[in-house]
Motif scaffolding. Structure first.
Motif, mmCIF file in Angstrom:
data_model
loop_
_atom_site.group_PDB
_atom_site.id
_atom_site.type_symbol
_atom_site.label_atom_id
_atom_site.label_comp_id
_atom_site.label_asym_id
_atom_site.label_seq_id
_atom_site.Cartn_x
_atom_site.Cartn_y
_atom_site.Cartn_z
ATOM 1 N N GLN A 121 27.045 72.268 113.189
ATOM 2 C CA GLN A 121 26.567 72.695 114.499
ATOM 3 C C GLN A 121 26.585 74.213 114.609
ATOM 4 O O GLN A 121 27.326 74.907 113.913
ATOM 5 N N GLU A 122 25.778 74.707 115.519
ATOM 6 C CA GLU A 122 25.749 76.143 115.812
ATOM 7 C C GLU A 122 26.766 76.460 116.904
ATOM 8 O O GLU A 122 26.931 75.675 117.850
ATOM 9 N N VAL A 123 27.448 77.572 116.760
ATOM 10 C CA VAL A 123 28.333 78.029 117.831
ATOM 11 C C VAL A 123 28.017 79.483 118.157
ATOM 12 O O VAL A 123 27.594 80.247 117.283
ATOM 13 N N ILE A 124 28.227 79.829 119.403
ATOM 14 C CA ILE A 124 28.087 81.225 119.843
ATOM 15 C C ILE A 124 29.390 81.626 120.515
ATOM 16 O O ILE A 124 29.821 80.989 121.480
ATOM 17 N N LEU A 125 29.990 82.663 119.989
ATOM 18 C CA LEU A 125 31.208 83.205 120.576
ATOM 19 C C LEU A 125 30.826 84.468 121.341
ATOM 20 O O LEU A 125 30.081 85.308 120.836
ATOM 21 N N ARG A 126 31.383 84.575 122.535
ATOM 22 C CA ARG A 126 30.969 85.672 123.415
ATOM 23 C C ARG A 126 32.092 86.656 123.671
ATOM 24 O O ARG A 126 33.259 86.286 123.766
ATOM 25 N N CYS A 127 31.700 87.889 123.836
ATOM 26 C CA CYS A 127 32.647 88.977 124.051
ATOM 27 C C CYS A 127 32.035 89.925 125.068
ATOM 28 O O CYS A 127 30.820 90.178 125.055
ATOM 29 N N VAL A 128 32.876 90.432 125.954
ATOM 30 C CA VAL A 128 32.450 91.531 126.819
ATOM 31 C C VAL A 128 33.324 92.727 126.468
ATOM 32 O O VAL A 128 34.515 92.755 126.796
ATOM 33 N N PRO A 129 32.770 93.705 125.767
ATOM 34 C CA PRO A 129 33.562 94.883 125.389
ATOM 35 C C PRO A 129 33.872 95.754 126.604
ATOM 36 O O PRO A 129 33.331 95.545 127.694
ATOM 37 N N ILE A 130 34.707 96.728 126.411
ATOM 38 C CA ILE A 130 34.998 97.710 127.454
ATOM 39 C C ILE A 130 33.724 98.495 127.736
ATOM 40 O O ILE A 130 32.999 98.876 126.806
ATOM 41 N N SER A 131 33.459 98.752 129.011
ATOM 42 C CA SER A 131 32.104 99.102 129.440
ATOM 43 C C SER A 131 31.562 100.396 128.848
ATOM 44 O O SER A 131 30.380 100.492 128.594
ATOM 45 N N ASN A 132 32.324 101.402 128.604
ATOM 46 C CA ASN A 132 31.769 102.650 128.071
ATOM 47 C C ASN A 132 31.924 102.772 126.555
ATOM 48 O O ASN A 132 31.696 103.843 125.988
ATOM 49 N N HIS A 133 32.302 101.690 125.910
ATOM 50 C CA HIS A 133 32.463 101.730 124.463
ATOM 51 C C HIS A 133 31.115 101.579 123.769
ATOM 52 O O HIS A 133 30.170 100.983 124.305
ATOM 53 N N LEU A 134 31.065 102.125 122.540
ATOM 54 C CA LEU A 134 29.804 102.158 121.808
ATOM 55 C C LEU A 134 29.838 101.407 120.490
ATOM 56 O O LEU A 134 28.785 101.110 119.928
ATOM 57 N N TYR A 135 31.035 101.156 119.974
ATOM 58 C CA TYR A 135 31.169 100.492 118.682
ATOM 59 C C TYR A 135 31.818 99.130 118.915
ATOM 60 O O TYR A 135 32.808 99.022 119.645
ATOM 61 N N VAL A 145 32.250 92.287 110.805
ATOM 62 C CA VAL A 145 31.041 93.075 111.039
ATOM 63 C C VAL A 145 31.308 94.145 112.078
ATOM 64 O O VAL A 145 32.160 93.976 112.960
ATOM 65 N N SER A 146 30.584 95.246 111.959
ATOM 66 C CA SER A 146 30.599 96.269 113.000
ATOM 67 C C SER A 146 29.175 96.508 113.472
ATOM 68 O O SER A 146 28.210 96.321 112.709
ATOM 69 N N PHE A 147 29.047 96.955 114.715
ATOM 70 C CA PHE A 147 27.742 97.023 115.370
ATOM 71 C C PHE A 147 27.699 98.287 116.197
ATOM 72 O O PHE A 147 28.616 98.560 116.980
ATOM 73 N N TYR A 148 26.644 99.065 116.002
ATOM 74 C CA TYR A 148 26.506 100.318 116.736
ATOM 75 C C TYR A 148 25.038 100.613 116.951
ATOM 76 O O TYR A 148 24.225 100.402 116.039
ATOM 77 N N ASN A 149 24.691 101.058 118.121
ATOM 78 C CA ASN A 149 23.309 101.454 118.410
ATOM 79 C C ASN A 149 22.347 100.300 118.126
ATOM 80 O O ASN A 149 21.278 100.499 117.546
ATOM 81 N N CYS A 195 37.126 89.856 118.914
ATOM 82 C CA CYS A 195 36.164 90.906 119.180
ATOM 83 C C CYS A 195 36.945 92.189 119.472
ATOM 84 O O CYS A 195 38.047 92.142 120.036
ATOM 85 N N ALA A 196 36.400 93.336 119.091
ATOM 86 C CA ALA A 196 37.035 94.621 119.382
ATOM 87 C C ALA A 196 35.957 95.636 119.735
ATOM 88 O O ALA A 196 34.795 95.501 119.325
ATOM 89 N N SER A 197 36.357 96.649 120.480
ATOM 90 C CA SER A 197 35.418 97.730 120.779
ATOM 91 C C SER A 197 36.160 99.050 120.809
ATOM 92 O O SER A 197 37.385 99.094 120.982
ATOM 93 N N ARG A 198 35.414 100.121 120.605
ATOM 94 C CA ARG A 198 36.001 101.454 120.718
ATOM 95 C C ARG A 198 34.956 102.433 121.247
ATOM 96 O O ARG A 198 33.765 102.157 121.247
ATOM 97 N N GLY A 199 35.467 103.606 121.665
ATOM 98 C CA GLY A 199 34.604 104.634 122.203
ATOM 99 C C GLY A 199 33.897 105.405 121.114
ATOM 100 O O GLY A 199 33.910 105.036 119.945
ATOM 101 N N GLN A 200 33.315 106.530 121.487
ATOM 102 C CA GLN A 200 32.390 107.216 120.593
ATOM 103 C C GLN A 200 33.050 108.066 119.530
ATOM 104 O O GLN A 200 32.425 108.362 118.509
ATOM 105 N N PHE A 201 34.317 108.445 119.724
ATOM 106 C CA PHE A 201 34.909 109.366 118.769
ATOM 107 C C PHE A 201 35.579 108.599 117.644
ATOM 108 O O PHE A 201 36.166 107.541 117.843
#
Lengths: 117, 114
Positions: B17-31, B47-51, B92-98
């Motif tokens: 079966q297919e699964v989708i896991l959802r994440c809401v990162p911190i709002s001003n994060h970019l990575y 995996v990492s995701f940017y832009n 899931c993880a997120s970070r800011g621009q620096f």
């Protein structure tokens, strides 16, 4: 390539006694190092991080870690354990990606800290 | 304090079966990142995701996996046809621009494939 080795899979201490969780790193450049904690059925929480500023880093809940380049170590300590410190602790290094700024995290295998009353 | 959230907290699915896991990162994060932890093993980078594109992926992240940021707030991980060995906790993880900014982790989704 970067890596971290956590030397103890389990550590047991009595409440009120010092905690020492050992971590050695391998890196071809000056690394960014972290300790994260995971309480049962919870996510990963940052305890502290080292990013080439002061070698003694203070974190939350009384934990601190010292970066020792000569020993390639980043051991986590706390002077006096509390029952609430019982959790799994991960030593983590940030990997550089020269093609960008991914800085994925590379985790150690974890140390399970038990605190006895 | 802002935090990363993930849904669902637990998911049980049948193999294939297919699964989708959802994440809401911190709002001003970019990575944005996905990691997984198989029971008893260490946390592994997926995996990492940017832009709006993948910036790096591990060898684990094969064609069965995909990531998407469909609406500017959610960040999803899809597994197209789940296998037994996909059973794990997914963070899931997120970070800011620096570059040296901290990655903040969500509480995880425990996926069980039967």
């Amino acid at each position: 390539a970067q890596s971290v080795t956590q030397l103890d899979s389990h550590v047991s201490v009595s409440e009120g006694t010092p905690v020492l969780l050992r971590c050695n790193y391998s890196s071809s450049y000056s690394p960014s190092l972290f300790w994260y904690v995971q309480h049962p059925n919870k996510g990963l929480q940052l305890l502290l991080k080292y990013t080439s500023a002061a070698t003694l880093v203070k974190g939350i809940n009384g934990f601190e870690a010292e970066f020792k380049k000569s020993e390639t170590s980043f051991h986590l300590t706390k002077p006096s354990a509390h029952m609430s410190d019982a959790a799994e602790y991960f030593c983590v290094v940030s990997a550089l990606n020269y093609g960008g700024a991914t800085n994925k995290l590379i985790f150690g295998t974890g140390t399970l800290l038990a605190v006895q009353p | 304090e802002p935090e990363v959230t993930q849904t669902p907290s637990h998911q049980v699915t049948q193999m294939g079966q297919e699964v989708i896991l959802r994440c809401v990162p911190i709002s001003n994060h970019l990575y944005f990142y996905w990691y997984r932890q198989i029971l008893g093993q260490k946390v592994e980078f997926l995996v990492s995701f940017y832009n709006n594109e993948i910036s790096e992926k591990s060898e684990i992240f094969d064609d069965q996996f995909s990531v998407e940021r469909p609406d500017g707030s959610n960040f999803t991980l899809k597994i197209r046809s789940t296998k037994l060995e996909d059973s794990a906790m997914y963070f899931c993880a997120s970070r800011g621009q620096f570059f040296q900014e901290t990655q903040y982790f969500g509480p995880g989704t425990r996926l069980l494939v039967l």
